[in-house]
Design a protein around this motif. Structure first.
Motif, PDB file in Angstrom:
ATOM      1  N   ARG A  38      -1.917 -69.557  39.004  1.00 11.28           N
ATOM      2  CA  ARG A  38      -2.760 -70.847  39.262  1.00 11.28           C
ATOM      3  C   ARG A  38      -4.350 -70.420  39.029  1.00 11.28           C
ATOM      4  O   ARG A  38      -4.688 -69.485  39.623  1.00 11.28           O
ATOM      5  CB  ARG A  38      -2.550 -71.575  40.581  1.00 11.28           C
ATOM      6  CG  ARG A  38      -0.997 -72.258  40.466  1.00 11.28           C
ATOM      7  CD  ARG A  38      -0.692 -72.888  41.819  1.00 11.28           C
ATOM      8  NE  ARG A  38       0.537 -73.559  41.603  1.00 11.28           N
ATOM      9  CZ  ARG A  38       0.665 -74.808  40.863  1.00 11.28           C
ATOM     10  NH1 ARG A  38      -0.330 -75.295  40.365  1.00 11.28           N
ATOM     11  NH2 ARG A  38       1.868 -75.245  40.783  1.00 11.28           N
ATOM     12  N   GLY A  56      -2.359 -75.452  37.829  1.00 11.49           N
ATOM     13  CA  GLY A  56      -1.240 -74.420  37.160  1.00 11.49           C
ATOM     14  C   GLY A  56      -1.493 -73.803  35.635  1.00 11.49           C
ATOM     15  O   GLY A  56      -2.071 -74.442  34.926  1.00 11.49           O
ATOM     16  N   SER A  61       3.769 -77.186  38.752  1.00  9.82           N
ATOM     17  CA  SER A  61       4.558 -78.275  39.691  1.00  9.82           C
ATOM     18  C   SER A  61       5.263 -79.217  38.726  1.00  9.82           C
ATOM     19  O   SER A  61       5.204 -79.275  37.618  1.00  9.82           O
ATOM     20  CB  SER A  61       3.784 -78.892  40.469  1.00  9.82           C
ATOM     21  OG  SER A  61       2.816 -79.814  39.828  1.00  9.82           O
ATOM     22  N   GLU A  63       5.077 -82.565  38.989  1.00 13.67           N
ATOM     23  CA  GLU A  63       4.004 -83.352  38.494  1.00 13.67           C
ATOM     24  C   GLU A  63       3.256 -83.012  37.303  1.00 13.67           C
ATOM     25  O   GLU A  63       2.878 -83.579  36.506  1.00 13.67           O
ATOM     26  CB  GLU A  63       3.005 -83.759  39.713  1.00 13.67           C
ATOM     27  CG  GLU A  63       3.670 -84.314  40.622  1.00 13.67           C
ATOM     28  CD  GLU A  63       4.577 -83.480  41.774  1.00 13.67           C
ATOM     29  OE1 GLU A  63       5.528 -83.952  42.334  1.00 13.67           O
ATOM     30  OE2 GLU A  63       4.525 -82.099  41.591  1.00 13.67           O
ATOM     31  N   GLU A  64       2.881 -81.533  37.427  1.00 14.15           N
ATOM     32  CA  GLU A  64       2.135 -80.926  36.216  1.00 14.15           C
ATOM     33  C   GLU A  64       2.772 -81.060  34.997  1.00 14.15           C
ATOM     34  O   GLU A  64       2.388 -81.216  33.759  1.00 14.15           O
ATOM     35  CB  GLU A  64       1.712 -79.593  36.650  1.00 14.15           C
ATOM     36  CG  GLU A  64       0.340 -79.677  37.438  1.00 14.15           C
ATOM     37  CD  GLU A  64       0.139 -78.185  37.975  1.00 14.15           C
ATOM     38  OE1 GLU A  64      -1.076 -77.851  38.185  1.00 14.15           O
ATOM     39  OE2 GLU A  64       1.087 -77.254  38.224  1.00 14.15           O
ATOM     40  N   ASN A  96      11.143 -76.660  42.875  1.00 21.67           N
ATOM     41  CA  ASN A  96      10.317 -77.628  42.979  1.00 21.67           C
ATOM     42  C   ASN A  96       8.895 -77.075  42.123  1.00 21.67           C
ATOM     43  O   ASN A  96       7.852 -77.917  42.245  1.00 21.67           O
ATOM     44  CB  ASN A  96       9.615 -77.888  44.361  1.00 21.67           C
ATOM     45  CG  ASN A  96       9.070 -76.790  45.299  1.00 21.67           C
ATOM     46  OD1 ASN A  96       8.970 -75.771  44.590  1.00 21.67           O
ATOM     47  ND2 ASN A  96       9.200 -76.889  46.491  1.00 21.67           N
ATOM     48  N   GLN A  97       9.173 -76.104  41.593  1.00 17.21           N
ATOM     49  CA  GLN A  97       8.146 -75.646  40.419  1.00 17.21           C
ATOM     50  C   GLN A  97       8.739 -74.942  39.211  1.00 17.21           C
ATOM     51  O   GLN A  97       9.815 -74.448  39.575  1.00 17.21           O
ATOM     52  CB  GLN A  97       7.182 -74.739  41.283  1.00 17.21           C
ATOM     53  CG  GLN A  97       7.649 -73.455  42.093  1.00 17.21           C
ATOM     54  CD  GLN A  97       6.602 -72.726  42.647  1.00 17.21           C
ATOM     55  OE1 GLN A  97       5.270 -73.049  42.441  1.00 17.21           O
ATOM     56  NE2 GLN A  97       6.936 -71.681  43.302  1.00 17.21           N
TER      57      GLN A  97
END
Length: 255
Positions: A38, A56, A61, A63-64, A96-97
């Motif tokens: 990141r 990132g 993530s 969301e990303e 979660n990523q």
């Protein structure tokens, strides 16, 4: 341990030493390195002031991924886990990523043609990645690839995973797509005749904790589960008990 206890442990260790080294039974490898996970303050201050801290690059993530319109089912998108996802016997299996797993099999034109959202995302960081590679005296022509991707088979299928440092002998089993960085070590079969579940039981036992404590490497009260100490763990093979132990491990993993 008193002198009598010390003598007993010495006899036990001498008995264990007769086992086959783990490296003779299994591949023991470190997880991958991205080169840049990141954006950090250092990247902003020294390379590109237009970057946003925390964004990132190769690690994204949920969301990303959605924001960048990258399909999480793209073949280059892999579930990424951390060393904190490892417990005794179990590893967390809900990510979660995500990791953009781009190894040497991927060419730039292929990335543009078949994975355009990923190419567009990474292009924004070409200057930063190339600068980092130059600083490390590495080839920056492959700026779009992971710095140290390792082999893909390491992260797929049946495996044992261990954190690089731990207060206890903490080894977990999984047989899914499970990618992680260099602070995780992977143990994979060299032959299907080797039982990873049997090895898992040994590595998580109190006996092998004492072996690692006394014969392995430590930093303070932390075990250092690096390549060398792991590779040199002697595995006492027992065909007589392997099936029985596998049944117990299957039960542990189910509950």
């Amino acid at each position: 341990i008193d002198s009598n206890g010390s003598n007993i442990m010495s006899k036990i260790f001498n008995s264990i030493k007769k086992g086959v080294l783990l490296e003779d039974l299994c591949h023991v490898r470190q997880g991958m390195r991205t080169g840049i996970d990141r954006v950090s303050d250092s990247h902003i201050n020294k390379i590109d002031s237009s970057l946003v801290k925390g964004d990132g690059v190769f690690i994204l993530s949920v969301e990303e991924i959605e924001k960048l319109k990258i399909d999480k089912n793209d073949t280059l998108v892999k579930p990424l886990f951390k060393n904190s996802d490892i417990n005794k016997y179990f590893s967390n299996t809900t990510e979660n990523q995500y990791l953009l797993y781009i190894d040497n099999s991927i060419e730039l034109e292929d990335l543009k043609r078949n994975h355009l959202p990923i190419y567009n995302h990474l292009s924004k960081y070409k200057k930063t990645i190339s600068t980092i590679r130059d600083k490390n005296n590495e080839n920056n022509d492959d700026w779009f690839r992971l710095d140290r991707p390792r082999e893909k088979w390491l992260f797929e299928g049946e495996k044992i995973v261990a954190p690089q440092r731990s207060r206890s002998n903490k080894f977990a089993y999984n047989d899914i797509s499970w990618y992680a960085s260099a602070d995780v070590y992977f143990i994979k079969q060299k032959s299907k005749d080797v039982s990873l579940k049997y090895i898992l039981a040994l590595l998580n036992s109190k006996l092998y904790y004492y072996w690692l404590l006394n014969k392995g490497k430590r930093k303070g009260d932390m075990l250092e589960l690096y390549q060398k100490p792991l590779s040199e763990i002697p595995i006492v093979e027992s065909k007589e008990f392997t099936k029985h132990i596998e049944t117990i491990i299957d039960y542990i993993l189910i509950i």
